[in-house]
Motif scaffolding. Structure first.
Motif, short mmCIF file in Angstrom:
data_model
loop_
_atom_site.label_atom_id
_atom_site.label_comp_id
_atom_site.label_asym_id
_atom_site.label_seq_id
_atom_site.Cartn_x
_atom_site.Cartn_y
_atom_site.Cartn_z
N ALA A 184 0.84 -1.20 0.00
CA ALA A 184 0.00 0.00 0.00
C ALA A 184 0.88 1.25 0.00
O ALA A 184 2.11 1.17 0.11
CB ALA A 184 -0.93 0.01 1.20
N ASP A 185 0.25 2.40 -0.10
CA ASP A 185 1.01 3.64 -0.17
C ASP A 185 1.39 4.19 1.20
O ASP A 185 2.18 5.13 1.29
CB ASP A 185 0.22 4.71 -0.95
CG ASP A 185 -1.09 5.06 -0.28
OD1 ASP A 185 -1.68 4.19 0.38
OD2 ASP A 185 -1.54 6.21 -0.43
N ARG A 186 0.80 3.61 2.25
CA ARG A 186 1.13 4.02 3.62
C ARG A 186 1.46 2.78 4.45
O ARG A 186 0.93 1.70 4.22
CB ARG A 186 -0.03 4.79 4.27
CG ARG A 186 -0.28 6.17 3.68
CD ARG A 186 -1.46 6.85 4.37
NE ARG A 186 -1.63 8.23 3.94
CZ ARG A 186 -2.35 8.60 2.87
NH1 ARG A 186 -2.95 7.66 2.15
NH2 ARG A 186 -2.46 9.87 2.54
N LEU A 200 -8.94 4.46 15.30
CA LEU A 200 -7.48 4.50 15.43
C LEU A 200 -6.95 5.51 14.43
O LEU A 200 -6.72 5.19 13.27
CB LEU A 200 -6.87 3.11 15.16
CG LEU A 200 -5.34 3.03 15.18
CD1 LEU A 200 -4.78 3.46 16.52
CD2 LEU A 200 -4.86 1.62 14.81
N PRO A 201 -6.79 6.77 14.85
CA PRO A 201 -6.33 7.80 13.92
C PRO A 201 -4.96 7.46 13.32
O PRO A 201 -4.09 6.93 14.00
CB PRO A 201 -6.25 9.06 14.81
CG PRO A 201 -7.15 8.77 15.97
CD PRO A 201 -7.05 7.29 16.20
N TYR A 202 -4.79 7.80 12.05
CA TYR A 202 -3.54 7.48 11.38
C TYR A 202 -2.35 8.18 12.04
O TYR A 202 -1.22 7.66 12.02
CB TYR A 202 -3.60 7.86 9.90
CG TYR A 202 -2.33 7.53 9.16
CD1 TYR A 202 -1.87 6.22 9.07
CD2 TYR A 202 -1.56 8.54 8.57
CE1 TYR A 202 -0.69 5.91 8.42
CE2 TYR A 202 -0.38 8.23 7.91
CZ TYR A 202 0.05 6.92 7.83
OH TYR A 202 1.22 6.62 7.19
N ARG A 203 -2.59 9.32 12.65
CA ARG A 203 -1.49 10.03 13.31
C ARG A 203 -0.87 9.15 14.41
O ARG A 203 0.33 9.27 14.71
CB ARG A 203 -1.97 11.34 13.91
CG ARG A 203 -3.04 11.19 14.99
CD ARG A 203 -3.47 12.50 15.61
NE ARG A 203 -4.58 12.30 16.54
CZ ARG A 203 -4.45 11.87 17.79
NH1 ARG A 203 -3.23 11.61 18.26
NH2 ARG A 203 -5.51 11.71 18.56
N ILE A 204 -1.66 8.26 15.01
CA ILE A 204 -1.15 7.37 16.05
C ILE A 204 -0.18 6.36 15.44
O ILE A 204 0.87 6.05 16.01
CB ILE A 204 -2.31 6.65 16.77
CG1 ILE A 204 -3.26 7.67 17.41
CG2 ILE A 204 -1.78 5.66 17.79
CD1 ILE A 204 -2.64 8.53 18.47
N VAL A 205 -0.54 5.83 14.28
CA VAL A 205 0.35 4.91 13.58
C VAL A 205 1.58 5.64 13.06
O VAL A 205 2.72 5.19 13.23
CB VAL A 205 -0.40 4.22 12.41
CG1 VAL A 205 0.52 3.28 11.65
CG2 VAL A 205 -1.64 3.48 12.91
N GLU A 206 1.36 6.80 12.47
CA GLU A 206 2.44 7.54 11.82
C GLU A 206 3.51 7.99 12.80
O GLU A 206 4.71 7.94 12.49
CB GLU A 206 1.85 8.75 11.09
CG GLU A 206 2.83 9.48 10.21
CD GLU A 206 2.16 10.61 9.44
OE1 GLU A 206 2.53 10.82 8.28
OE2 GLU A 206 1.27 11.28 10.00
N PHE A 219 11.49 1.65 5.36
CA PHE A 219 10.16 1.27 4.89
C PHE A 219 10.06 1.55 3.40
O PHE A 219 10.36 2.67 2.94
CB PHE A 219 9.07 2.04 5.63
CG PHE A 219 8.95 1.66 7.08
CD1 PHE A 219 8.18 0.58 7.48
CD2 PHE A 219 9.62 2.40 8.06
CE1 PHE A 219 8.07 0.23 8.81
CE2 PHE A 219 9.52 2.05 9.41
CZ PHE A 219 8.74 0.97 9.78
N ILE A 220 9.66 0.55 2.64
CA ILE A 220 9.47 0.70 1.20
C ILE A 220 7.99 0.44 0.91
O ILE A 220 7.51 -0.69 1.05
CB ILE A 220 10.36 -0.28 0.41
CG1 ILE A 220 11.84 -0.02 0.72
CG2 ILE A 220 10.09 -0.14 -1.08
CD1 ILE A 220 12.78 -0.96 0.01
N THR A 221 7.27 1.48 0.50
CA THR A 221 5.84 1.36 0.22
C THR A 221 5.58 1.21 -1.28
O THR A 221 6.50 1.28 -2.09
CB THR A 221 5.09 2.59 0.75
OG1 THR A 221 5.65 3.78 0.18
CG2 THR A 221 5.18 2.68 2.27
N ASN A 222 4.32 1.01 -1.62
CA ASN A 222 3.92 0.82 -3.02
C ASN A 222 4.73 -0.29 -3.70
O ASN A 222 5.01 -0.24 -4.91
CB ASN A 222 4.09 2.13 -3.82
CG ASN A 222 3.09 3.19 -3.39
OD1 ASN A 222 1.88 2.94 -3.35
ND2 ASN A 222 3.59 4.36 -3.03
#
Length: 495
Positions: A184-186, A200-206, A219-222
């Motif tokens: 995925a892209d994230r 679960l807000p993305y800011r928590i993961v980010e 981390f390599i996305t896409n």
């Protein structure tokens, strides 16, 4: 333990929530922070139970009880009660790499195994857990801590969900150079695209990803391994590989016309919504909308609830959620579902609360089985036909559902969301690596060893065990990292 008499002095208080009528108007987190004082009271309720069972994760009759990462719950409850927040944070991180993920989105099997729960409400363990990690970030105590030395070994982790992230974090701590691949892209897997923003807000993961990056993880996305990144390069460029791709093959509803337009898998609905929300605030229109539609959600679990909450925020016309099981009781059946098993009881989750505030009633319909979908002249779903069922077991313990005559019903529906779980992992990469699988298509790798039939290839999380909880994914990611480190170095200091 907390305060010796705390469980007698204080009542259980779970994480506070915003007003359901107000929060459905935005995509902000539906929960509110618990005050330090209230968290300390909840920690005080932890009792001197002699042999605590909250922190020992196991499966009883196929259901998780206790904490699979063996969280040192009584210890950090006591520290919070005494105001020792930083020490509690360190204790949290000893066994759980990401207490924020479990604090926001775990069903808390630890609470089902709480000894206090035998005769009154259990300790609000998840509330205290979340309070500790959030205070840690607020105070600036959670900071990058890269390893002092590097081993020169390189490890590829395929999949950036909780299993992959836990494996990467542990291996990086051991000094290996870790690269995480995400198609995925994230980054985040189902943490990002499977759990809605208000839960679960993305800011928590980010914010956690940024720490892991600062510690040296790449981390390599896409990039889908086996497609965009050939498996030959895995063998050439890495000393070991851990497969953490999850179990993403959806279960279909075994009903007539289940491929009509407007019938979607829940994860396709949730993924597209979150991506559009994060990319453009939904302004790009690249999502499946529930606006002004009669919505039917098939499946009574957490993912179905997430679909309910998302559809409400789209301003759907109506909502119903089918649960194939009977409505459960408000109290556990101590004969069929004894402590310390996870209590199988009727629960009103955040999505049902929101539906009640908007439509005036709980959206769930119980003991309902979908028989067929009916489409319009354009091949788009317009109706769902159901029948009520009763459940019995044969002599071998197999479930048999019998239709109840006269209970047939037709429901209007322009959008149907199928949330009945996953069958197993996708097979493309598994086959390219010549990794053996079990009869249910999951990777054959023994629990606590995680080794596959291919040397240097390990598997963890849902890809190995099938659809499960975030906390089990973290458990397995940590375990796979330990065994991978042993493979690379001949010994290991990882827990």
């Amino acid at each position: 333990m907390g305060k010796p008499t705390g469980f007698m002095e204080y009542t259980r208080q779970s994480i506070p929530e915003r007003n359901p009528s107000e929060r459905t108007k935005d995509w902000d987190e539906y929960a509110l922070p618990m005050s330090d004082e209230e968290a300390q009271k909840q920690g005080a309720r932890c009792m001197d139970c002699g042999v605590p069972t909250c922190h020992t994760g196991m499966e009883i009759n196929g259901v998780t009880t206790g904490c699979p990462v063996y969280h040192l719950i009584p210890e950090w409850n006591d520290m919070v009660y005494r105001g020792q927040w930083k020490e509690a944070l360190e204790k949290e991180h000893e066994m759980n790499n990401f207490p924020e993920f479990t604090g926001f989105a775990c069903p808390a099997p630890c609470e089902g195994a709480c000894v206090l729960g035998l005769n009154e409400d259990p300790v609000a363990i998840r509330s205290v857990e979340k309070s500790i990690i959030e205070k840690g970030f607020e105070e600036g105590w959670v900071v990058p801590n890269p390893p002092q030395e590097r081993t020169g070994k390189r490890v590829a982790v395929v999949g950036s969900g909780p299993a992959g992230l836990a494996a990467a974090d542990q291996l990086n701590k051991a000094g290996h150079k870790v690269t995480v691949f995400e198609r995925a892209d994230r980054v985040g897997g189902l943490l990002t695209y499977g759990i809605p923003e208000m839960k679960l807000p993305y800011r928590i993961v980010e914010r956690r990803i940024k720490i892991l990056e600062a510690e040296g993880i790449e981390f390599i996305t896409n990039t889908e391994v086996g497609k965009d990144f050939p498996v030959e390069r895995l063998k050439e460029e890495f000393d070991a590989t851990i497969l953490c791709g999850g179990a993403t093959i959806h279960r279909d509803v075994p009903a007539e016309n289940n491929k009509l337009k407007g019938v979607h898998y829940a994860m396709d609905f949730l993924h597209a919504n979150t991506k559009s929300l994060l990319d453009s605030g939904l302004s790009d229109g690249n999502y499946i909308t529930a606006k002004d539609k009669n919505v039917v959600v098939i499946g009574g679990g957490d993912t179905g609830t997430d679909c309910i909450a998302t559809s409400i925020r789209h301003n759907c016309k109506s909502l119903v959620q089918f649960d194939i099981y009977d409505k459960k009781g408000d109290m556990r059946d101590m004969m069929a579902n004894p402590w310390p098993q996870y209590p199988v009881i009727h629960r009103i989750e955040y999505g049902q609360k929101e539906a009640s505030s908007v439509f005036g009633d709980d959206p769930r319909a119980y003991a309902v089985m979908t028989k067929k979908f009916v489409g319009d002249e354009n091949g788009h779903v317009k109706e769902v036909h159901t029948v009520n069922v009763s459940l019995r077991y044969d002599d071998n313990g197999n479930k048999i559902r019998e239709e109840i005559p006269g209970s047939e019903k037709v429901w209007p529906a322009e959008l149907v969301l199928v949330a009945i779980g996953f069958k197993g992992p996708e097979q493309g990469l598994i086959e390219q690596l010549n990794v053996e699988t079990k009869t249910n298509s999951t990777v054959r790798a023994e629990y606590n060893k995680y080794t596959t039939n291919v040397e240097g290839v390990f598997a963890a999380g849902d890809m190995r065990r099938g659809q499960s909880l975030i906390v089990w994914a973290i458990n397995e990611g940590r375990g796979a990292a330990r065994e991978c480190d042993r493979f690379l170095m001949g010994e290991t200091q990882l827990p």
